[in-house]
Motif scaffolding. Sequence first.
Motif, PDB file in Angstrom:
ATOM      1  N   ALA A  83       0.833  -1.207   0.000  1.00 46.26           N
ATOM      2  CA  ALA A  83       0.000   0.000   0.000  1.00 46.26           C
ATOM      3  C   ALA A  83       0.864   1.252   0.000  1.00 46.26           C
ATOM      4  O   ALA A  83       0.588   2.221  -0.726  1.00 46.26           O
ATOM      5  N   MET A  84       1.930   1.241   0.806  1.00 49.46           N
ATOM      6  CA  MET A  84       2.833   2.384   0.845  1.00 49.46           C
ATOM      7  C   MET A  84       3.518   2.569  -0.502  1.00 49.46           C
ATOM      8  O   MET A  84       3.638   3.692  -0.998  1.00 49.46           O
ATOM      9  N   ALA A  85       3.939   1.481  -1.132  1.00 48.56           N
ATOM     10  CA  ALA A  85       4.580   1.566  -2.444  1.00 48.56           C
ATOM     11  C   ALA A  85       3.614   2.144  -3.471  1.00 48.56           C
ATOM     12  O   ALA A  85       4.016   2.947  -4.328  1.00 48.56           O
ATOM     13  N   ASP A  86       2.334   1.775  -3.393  1.00 50.73           N
ATOM     14  CA  ASP A  86       1.326   2.320  -4.308  1.00 50.73           C
ATOM     15  C   ASP A  86       1.149   3.820  -4.092  1.00 50.73           C
ATOM     16  O   ASP A  86       1.035   4.584  -5.065  1.00 50.73           O
ATOM     17  N   GLU A  87       1.131   4.257  -2.825  1.00 58.06           N
ATOM     18  CA  GLU A  87       1.004   5.691  -2.531  1.00 58.06           C
ATOM     19  C   GLU A  87       2.202   6.466  -3.069  1.00 58.06           C
ATOM     20  O   GLU A  87       2.045   7.550  -3.642  1.00 58.06           O
ATOM     21  N   ILE A  88       3.388   5.916  -2.887  1.00 59.00           N
ATOM     22  CA  ILE A  88       4.600   6.579  -3.378  1.00 59.00           C
ATOM     23  C   ILE A  88       4.583   6.650  -4.900  1.00 59.00           C
ATOM     24  O   ILE A  88       4.913   7.688  -5.485  1.00 59.00           O
ATOM     25  N   ALA A  89       4.174   5.575  -5.560  1.00 56.22           N
ATOM     26  CA  ALA A  89       4.090   5.573  -7.033  1.00 56.22           C
ATOM     27  C   ALA A  89       3.096   6.626  -7.516  1.00 56.22           C
ATOM     28  O   ALA A  89       3.353   7.320  -8.508  1.00 56.22           O
ATOM     29  N   ALA A  90       1.971   6.771  -6.818  1.00 59.51           N
ATOM     30  CA  ALA A  90       0.977   7.777  -7.205  1.00 59.51           C
ATOM     31  C   ALA A  90       1.547   9.187  -7.083  1.00 59.51           C
ATOM     32  O   ALA A  90       1.335  10.036  -7.962  1.00 59.51           O
ATOM     33  N   ILE A  91       2.280   9.443  -6.004  1.00 66.59           N
ATOM     34  CA  ILE A  91       2.890  10.765  -5.826  1.00 66.59           C
ATOM     35  C   ILE A  91       3.937  11.014  -6.908  1.00 66.59           C
ATOM     36  O   ILE A  91       4.021  12.104  -7.471  1.00 66.59           O
ATOM     37  N   LYS A  92       4.749  10.005  -7.229  1.00 67.28           N
ATOM     38  CA  LYS A  92       5.752  10.154  -8.281  1.00 67.28           C
ATOM     39  C   LYS A  92       5.093  10.474  -9.616  1.00 67.28           C
ATOM     40  O   LYS A  92       5.543  11.359 -10.353  1.00 67.28           O
ATOM     41  N   ASN A  93       4.006   9.768  -9.940  1.00 64.57           N
ATOM     42  CA  ASN A  93       3.317  10.018 -11.202  1.00 64.57           C
ATOM     43  C   ASN A  93       2.718  11.422 -11.240  1.00 64.57           C
ATOM     44  O   ASN A  93       2.825  12.123 -12.246  1.00 64.57           O
ATOM     45  N   LYS A  94       2.092  11.843 -10.140  1.00 65.74           N
ATOM     46  CA  LYS A  94       1.502  13.181 -10.101  1.00 65.74           C
ATOM     47  C   LYS A  94       2.587  14.244 -10.222  1.00 65.74           C
ATOM     48  O   LYS A  94       2.409  15.238 -10.926  1.00 65.74           O
ATOM     49  N   THR A  95       3.701  14.044  -9.538  1.00 68.47           N
ATOM     50  CA  THR A  95       4.806  14.996  -9.613  1.00 68.47           C
ATOM     51  C   THR A  95       5.336  15.107 -11.036  1.00 68.47           C
ATOM     52  O   THR A  95       5.623  16.204 -11.517  1.00 68.47           O
ATOM     53  N   LEU A  96       5.464  13.974 -11.710  1.00 64.19           N
ATOM     54  CA  LEU A  96       5.932  13.965 -13.096  1.00 64.19           C
ATOM     55  C   LEU A  96       4.959  14.709 -14.002  1.00 64.19           C
ATOM     56  O   LEU A  96       5.365  15.551 -14.809  1.00 64.19           O
ATOM     57  N   VAL A  97       3.669  14.433 -13.857  1.00 66.60           N
ATOM     58  CA  VAL A  97       2.653  15.107 -14.678  1.00 66.60           C
ATOM     59  C   VAL A  97       2.664  16.609 -14.412  1.00 66.60           C
ATOM     60  O   VAL A  97       2.622  17.416 -15.355  1.00 66.60           O
ATOM     61  N   ASP A  98       2.731  16.995 -13.138  1.00 65.46           N
ATOM     62  CA  ASP A  98       2.761  18.419 -12.798  1.00 65.46           C
ATOM     63  C   ASP A  98       3.978  19.114 -13.395  1.00 65.46           C
ATOM     64  O   ASP A  98       3.887  20.236 -13.895  1.00 65.46           O
ATOM     65  N   ALA A  99       5.134  18.447 -13.347  1.00 62.69           N
ATOM     66  CA  ALA A  99       6.364  19.030 -13.895  1.00 62.69           C
ATOM     67  C   ALA A  99       6.260  19.185 -15.409  1.00 62.69           C
ATOM     68  O   ALA A  99       6.666  20.210 -15.965  1.00 62.69           O
ATOM     69  N   ILE A 100       5.705  18.184 -16.074  1.00 67.08           N
ATOM     70  CA  ILE A 100       5.560  18.262 -17.525  1.00 67.08           C
ATOM     71  C   ILE A 100       4.597  19.386 -17.898  1.00 67.08           C
ATOM     72  O   ILE A 100       4.869  20.170 -18.819  1.00 67.08           O
ATOM     73  N   GLU A 101       3.477  19.488 -17.182  1.00 63.23           N
ATOM     74  CA  GLU A 101       2.519  20.562 -17.459  1.00 63.23           C
ATOM     75  C   GLU A 101       3.157  21.930 -17.261  1.00 63.23           C
ATOM     76  O   GLU A 101       2.966  22.836 -18.076  1.00 63.23           O
ATOM     77  N   ALA A 102       3.920  22.086 -16.184  1.00 70.08           N
ATOM     78  CA  ALA A 102       4.582  23.371 -15.920  1.00 70.08           C
ATOM     79  C   ALA A 102       5.600  23.688 -17.005  1.00 70.08           C
ATOM     80  O   ALA A 102       5.681  24.835 -17.466  1.00 70.08           O
ATOM     81  N   ASP A 103       6.368  22.683 -17.412  1.00 69.64           N
ATOM     82  CA  ASP A 103       7.364  22.907 -18.462  1.00 69.64           C
ATOM     83  C   ASP A 103       6.707  23.252 -19.797  1.00 69.64           C
ATOM     84  O   ASP A 103       7.191  24.120 -20.528  1.00 69.64           O
ATOM     85  N   LEU A 104       5.603  22.584 -20.117  1.00 70.66           N
ATOM     86  CA  LEU A 104       4.895  22.888 -21.362  1.00 70.66           C
ATOM     87  C   LEU A 104       4.321  24.298 -21.339  1.00 70.66           C
ATOM     88  O   LEU A 104       4.382  25.020 -22.341  1.00 70.66           O
ATOM     89  N   ALA A 105       3.757  24.689 -20.205  1.00 69.45           N
ATOM     90  CA  ALA A 105       3.219  26.047 -20.077  1.00 69.45           C
ATOM     91  C   ALA A 105       4.327  27.080 -20.228  1.00 69.45           C
ATOM     92  O   ALA A 105       4.148  28.113 -20.887  1.00 69.45           O
ATOM     93  N   LYS A 106       5.477  26.798 -19.653  1.00 68.86           N
ATOM     94  CA  LYS A 106       6.618  27.712 -19.759  1.00 68.86           C
ATOM     95  C   LYS A 106       7.108  27.797 -21.201  1.00 68.86           C
ATOM     96  O   LYS A 106       7.377  28.884 -21.715  1.00 68.86           O
ATOM     97  N   LEU A 107       7.198  26.642 -21.868  1.00 71.25           N
ATOM     98  CA  LEU A 107       7.627  26.633 -23.269  1.00 71.25           C
ATOM     99  C   LEU A 107       6.639  27.400 -24.130  1.00 71.25           C
ATOM    100  O   LEU A 107       7.032  28.181 -24.998  1.00 71.25           O
ATOM    101  N   LYS A 108       5.345  27.202 -23.882  1.00 68.60           N
ATOM    102  CA  LYS A 108       4.311  27.884 -24.658  1.00 68.60           C
ATOM    103  C   LYS A 108       4.423  29.396 -24.511  1.00 68.60           C
ATOM    104  O   LYS A 108       4.288  30.142 -25.488  1.00 68.60           O
TER     105      LYS A 108
END
Length: 124
Positions: A83-108
């Motif tokens: 369960a803890m590993a699943d929570e950590i994976a979810a946070i990693k995925n959200k962090t990655l998505v947030d970073a990509i969105e921020a980078d795309l917005a900055k590039l735009k």
Amino acid sequence: MFNPFALPPFAWNMPLSGDVKDISPVTSWFSPQYDINIAGNAALEKQVITKVASYGKQLGKLTNAVLEIADGKPGDAVNALRAMADEIAAIKNKTLVDAIEADLAKLKSQDKAAYEALLKRLYD
């Protein structure tokens, strides 16, 4: 010539006297505010230890799960570790998505042509 005794007593201070700033010893050196960054992403590490489990709790769950496996009786500790590993994976995925969105917005905002070219490359 300067005569310190001509001044009122409150106007001068002996060495190591007078207005003293806070010189309390720093006691936060080993507090839960760790700045250990082994994974390479300090923001991600901070989210994991604040939202999921501290390093000690992670280690405790891991230890209990390993002991259950060693005893040949995987049970609650192994499930808690999963369960803890699943929570950590979810946070990693959200962090990655947030970073990509921020980078795309900055590039735009900085280079709309490069942004459009990237989108075309990604979706073609």
